[in-house]
Design a protein around this motif. Structure first.
Motif, mmCIF file in Angstrom:
data_model
loop_
_atom_site.group_PDB
_atom_site.id
_atom_site.type_symbol
_atom_site.label_atom_id
_atom_site.label_comp_id
_atom_site.label_asym_id
_atom_site.label_seq_id
_atom_site.Cartn_x
_atom_site.Cartn_y
_atom_site.Cartn_z
ATOM 1 N N ASN A 203 0.788 -1.233 0.000
ATOM 2 C CA ASN A 203 0.000 0.000 0.000
ATOM 3 C C ASN A 203 0.819 1.282 0.000
ATOM 4 O OD1 ASN A 203 -2.715 -1.137 0.184
ATOM 5 N ND2 ASN A 203 -2.136 -1.822 2.230
ATOM 6 N N ILE A 204 2.115 1.176 0.265
ATOM 7 C CA ILE A 204 2.915 2.392 0.437
ATOM 8 C C ILE A 204 2.967 3.293 -0.806
ATOM 9 C CG2 ILE A 204 5.167 1.352 -0.105
ATOM 10 C CD1 ILE A 204 6.314 3.087 2.168
ATOM 11 N N PRO A 205 2.994 2.761 -2.037
ATOM 12 C CA PRO A 205 3.020 3.690 -3.181
ATOM 13 C C PRO A 205 1.808 4.618 -3.221
ATOM 14 C CG PRO A 205 3.628 1.479 -3.881
ATOM 15 C CD PRO A 205 3.098 1.357 -2.493
ATOM 16 N N THR A 206 0.632 4.075 -2.951
ATOM 17 C CA THR A 206 -0.595 4.882 -2.975
ATOM 18 C C THR A 206 -0.577 5.921 -1.861
ATOM 19 O OG1 THR A 206 -1.853 3.023 -3.856
ATOM 20 C CG2 THR A 206 -3.109 4.805 -2.856
ATOM 21 N N VAL A 207 -0.163 5.503 -0.666
ATOM 22 C CA VAL A 207 -0.141 6.422 0.472
ATOM 23 C C VAL A 207 0.914 7.508 0.269
ATOM 24 C CG1 VAL A 207 0.278 6.622 2.957
ATOM 25 C CG2 VAL A 207 -1.006 4.669 2.059
ATOM 26 N N ALA A 208 2.111 7.122 -0.161
ATOM 27 C CA ALA A 208 3.199 8.086 -0.328
ATOM 28 C C ALA A 208 2.861 9.153 -1.361
ATOM 29 C CB ALA A 208 4.478 7.356 -0.727
ATOM 30 N N GLU A 209 2.156 8.747 -2.410
ATOM 31 C CA GLU A 209 1.807 9.694 -3.476
ATOM 32 C C GLU A 209 0.926 10.821 -2.953
ATOM 33 O OE1 GLU A 209 -0.373 9.656 -7.876
ATOM 34 O OE2 GLU A 209 0.002 7.783 -6.809
ATOM 35 N N GLN A 210 0.103 10.527 -1.953
ATOM 36 C CA GLN A 210 -0.877 11.511 -1.493
ATOM 37 C C GLN A 210 -0.558 12.126 -0.130
ATOM 38 O OE1 GLN A 210 -5.032 10.527 -2.164
ATOM 39 N NE2 GLN A 210 -4.455 8.822 -3.475
ATOM 40 N N THR A 211 0.589 11.788 0.435
ATOM 41 C CA THR A 211 0.897 12.299 1.772
ATOM 42 C C THR A 211 2.254 12.988 1.847
ATOM 43 O OG1 THR A 211 1.794 10.130 2.423
ATOM 44 C CG2 THR A 211 -0.534 10.562 2.913
ATOM 45 N N GLN A 212 2.739 13.493 0.714
ATOM 46 C CA GLN A 212 4.030 14.181 0.708
ATOM 47 C C GLN A 212 4.063 15.310 1.729
ATOM 48 O OE1 GLN A 212 6.825 13.590 -1.013
ATOM 49 N NE2 GLN A 212 6.035 11.839 -2.151
ATOM 50 N N GLY A 213 3.030 16.136 1.719
ATOM 51 C CA GLY A 213 3.015 17.303 2.593
ATOM 52 C C GLY A 213 2.996 16.935 4.055
ATOM 53 N N GLU A 214 2.144 15.965 4.418
ATOM 54 C CA GLU A 214 2.050 15.562 5.816
ATOM 55 C C GLU A 214 3.386 15.031 6.343
ATOM 56 O OE1 GLU A 214 -2.092 15.582 4.269
ATOM 57 O OE2 GLU A 214 -0.170 14.886 3.499
ATOM 58 N N VAL A 215 4.040 14.220 5.526
ATOM 59 C CA VAL A 215 5.315 13.636 5.956
ATOM 60 C C VAL A 215 6.405 14.707 6.033
ATOM 61 C CG1 VAL A 215 7.166 12.037 5.291
ATOM 62 C CG2 VAL A 215 4.780 11.307 5.181
ATOM 63 N N ILE A 216 6.450 15.593 5.062
ATOM 64 C CA ILE A 216 7.457 16.663 5.080
ATOM 65 C C ILE A 216 7.311 17.525 6.325
ATOM 66 C CG2 ILE A 216 8.197 18.791 3.927
ATOM 67 C CD1 ILE A 216 7.425 17.372 1.259
ATOM 68 N N ALA A 217 6.069 17.868 6.661
ATOM 69 C CA ALA A 217 5.833 18.704 7.838
ATOM 70 C C ALA A 217 6.297 17.993 9.110
ATOM 71 C CB ALA A 217 4.349 19.060 7.932
ATOM 72 N N PHE A 218 6.009 16.698 9.212
ATOM 73 C CA PHE A 218 6.432 15.916 10.380
ATOM 74 C C PHE A 218 7.957 15.849 10.458
ATOM 75 C CE2 PHE A 218 7.769 11.994 12.405
ATOM 76 C CZ PHE A 218 7.020 11.972 13.571
ATOM 77 N N VAL A 219 8.578 15.539 9.336
ATOM 78 C CA VAL A 219 10.036 15.382 9.295
ATOM 79 C C VAL A 219 10.732 16.692 9.652
ATOM 80 C CG1 VAL A 219 11.983 14.993 7.735
ATOM 81 C CG2 VAL A 219 10.012 13.455 7.686
ATOM 82 N N SER A 220 10.216 17.788 9.162
ATOM 83 C CA SER A 220 10.823 19.086 9.448
ATOM 84 C C SER A 220 10.907 19.320 10.953
ATOM 85 C CB SER A 220 10.010 20.195 8.780
ATOM 86 O OG SER A 220 10.608 21.456 9.008
ATOM 87 N N GLY A 221 9.842 19.003 11.678
ATOM 88 C CA GLY A 221 9.846 19.165 13.123
ATOM 89 C C GLY A 221 10.794 18.210 13.812
ATOM 90 N N ALA A 222 10.852 16.961 13.325
ATOM 91 C CA ALA A 222 11.726 15.957 13.928
ATOM 92 C C ALA A 222 13.196 16.343 13.760
ATOM 93 C CB ALA A 222 11.468 14.597 13.282
ATOM 94 N N LEU A 223 13.549 16.820 12.582
ATOM 95 C CA LEU A 223 14.938 17.190 12.328
ATOM 96 C C LEU A 223 15.363 18.381 13.170
ATOM 97 C CD1 LEU A 223 15.335 16.682 8.467
ATOM 98 C CD2 LEU A 223 15.618 15.067 10.336
ATOM 99 N N LYS A 224 14.453 19.307 13.402
ATOM 100 C CA LYS A 224 14.770 20.450 14.262
ATOM 101 C C LYS A 224 15.077 19.977 15.682
ATOM 102 C CE LYS A 224 13.207 25.047 15.659
ATOM 103 N NZ LYS A 224 13.718 24.893 17.042
ATOM 104 N N GLN A 225 14.309 19.005 16.168
ATOM 105 C CA GLN A 225 14.584 18.450 17.495
ATOM 106 C C GLN A 225 15.986 17.848 17.568
ATOM 107 O OE1 GLN A 225 11.756 16.132 19.869
ATOM 108 N NE2 GLN A 225 10.257 16.442 18.229
ATOM 109 N N LEU A 226 16.345 17.098 16.542
ATOM 110 C CA LEU A 226 17.660 16.461 16.522
ATOM 111 C C LEU A 226 18.781 17.492 16.493
ATOM 112 C CD1 LEU A 226 16.917 13.567 14.008
ATOM 113 C CD2 LEU A 226 17.525 13.296 16.417
ATOM 114 N N ALA A 227 18.632 18.494 15.633
ATOM 115 C CA ALA A 227 19.664 19.532 15.525
ATOM 116 C C ALA A 227 19.785 20.320 16.833
ATOM 117 C CB ALA A 227 19.348 20.467 14.363
#
Length: 307
Positions: A203-227
């Protein structure tokens, strides 16, 4: 490399290299178009900002440079932040050496770690799949993954993902937690098991195609925590997505000889085919092939690209 130098005057090698370079550029352009659609959709949903102005990228021409030289140039530019914590973004066309450079940076910077968005897409896919299974039981009919991808559901699923110091050793990890869907896992514990299972993989291809924004927003916050915690995060990706990760340390690897990407690809394939054939010969351990025999076998292997 020695193989490229040996083949550089061969017409078949040059023709195959140009064709491979063109094919790689075409794939990159197609991937960019797909990502652009996902980003546009995320902006329309207001998941990502429409007025983004990313920090400028610094170009590094890798032609004639070793991975160590490229990595050292980046470390010099990053400066003191390499000791205090930061996010280093790496972009560039396929074949420019991004992965190799990231690997070298990880070796040179003791507090560095790589980041992959893949596990976040997989975590989100797991939640979608579990929702489908639950709804199928409630409705007594099959439920497609597409039905899970409503704005309301995605907003709910993203709230089931959190990033912090959840690991047993006090390290950072992503937690997947939903009492309603019966999930409470740390990505680090299930990344090679549950997140690689069939319910996610199919199922990941279908989900990934439509959730780019949600994942990017999550990752941006996670990376800031790490830095902020003093980590050096190495992020490799396409500009369309990594643009949304705020950092002044952005690098684009380029090749002033665009055909070199194709030459590398052809040399890799031809060398692998030649090695396989030479290794199968009787007595090769006692009488290893000469440089001339290896070159001749590599030239012969170029016929692969004519098929």
């Amino acid at each position: 490399s020695a193989i490229i130098a040996a083949l550089d005057g061969d017409e078949d090698f040059l023709i195959a290299s140009e064709a491979q370079a063109k094919a790689i550029r075409t794939r990159d352009e197609e991937d960019d178009e797909k990502l652009a659609k996902g980003i546009k959709a995320a902006i329309a949903k207001k998941v990502l900002p429409a007025d983004l102005k990313p920090e400028p990228y610094k170009e590094i021409d890798v032609l004639g440079k070793t991975p160590d030289q490229v990595a050292q140039a980046i470390i010099k530019d990053v400066g003191e932040a390499a000791n205090t914590g930061c996010v280093i973004v790496m972009c560039g066309l396929s074949g420019t050496g991004k992965g190799t450079t990231v690997a070298r940076l990880k070796q040179l910077l003791p507090n560095a770690q790589t980041w992959s968005n893949g596990n976040i897409f997989r975590s989100l896919t797991l939640l979608c799949a579990r929702w489908c299974a639950k709804e199928a039981e409630n409705w007594n009919r099959p439920v497609s993954i597409q039905e899970a991808l409503t704005p309301e559901n995605l907003s709910s699923f993203m709230k089931c993902l959190s990033f912090g110091k959840f690991a047993a050793d006090g390290g950072f990890d992503t937690r997947i937690h939903s009492e309603d869907l019966g999930v409470d896992e740390l990505v680090g514990n299930v990344q090679n098991t549950l997140l690689k299972g069939r319910e996610v993989g199919s199922n990941i291809p279908t989900v990934a195609e439509q959730t780019q924004g949600e994942v990017i927003a999550f990752v941006s916050g996670a990376l800031k925590q790490l830095a902020d915690a003093g980590k050096i995060v190495l992020l490799e990706g396409r500009a369309q997505t990594v643009d949304f990760v705020r950092t002044p340390y952005r690098y684009t690897l380029t090749l002033s000889d665009p055909v070199l990407v194709g030459k590398r690809r052809v040399a890799q394939v031809a060398a692998a085919a030649a090695l396989k054939k030479l290794s199968a010969k009787e007595g090769v351990a006692e009488n290893p092939p000469t440089a001339e025999e290896i070159t001749a076998e590599v030239r012969s292997a170029l016929q692969i690209f004519k098929e």
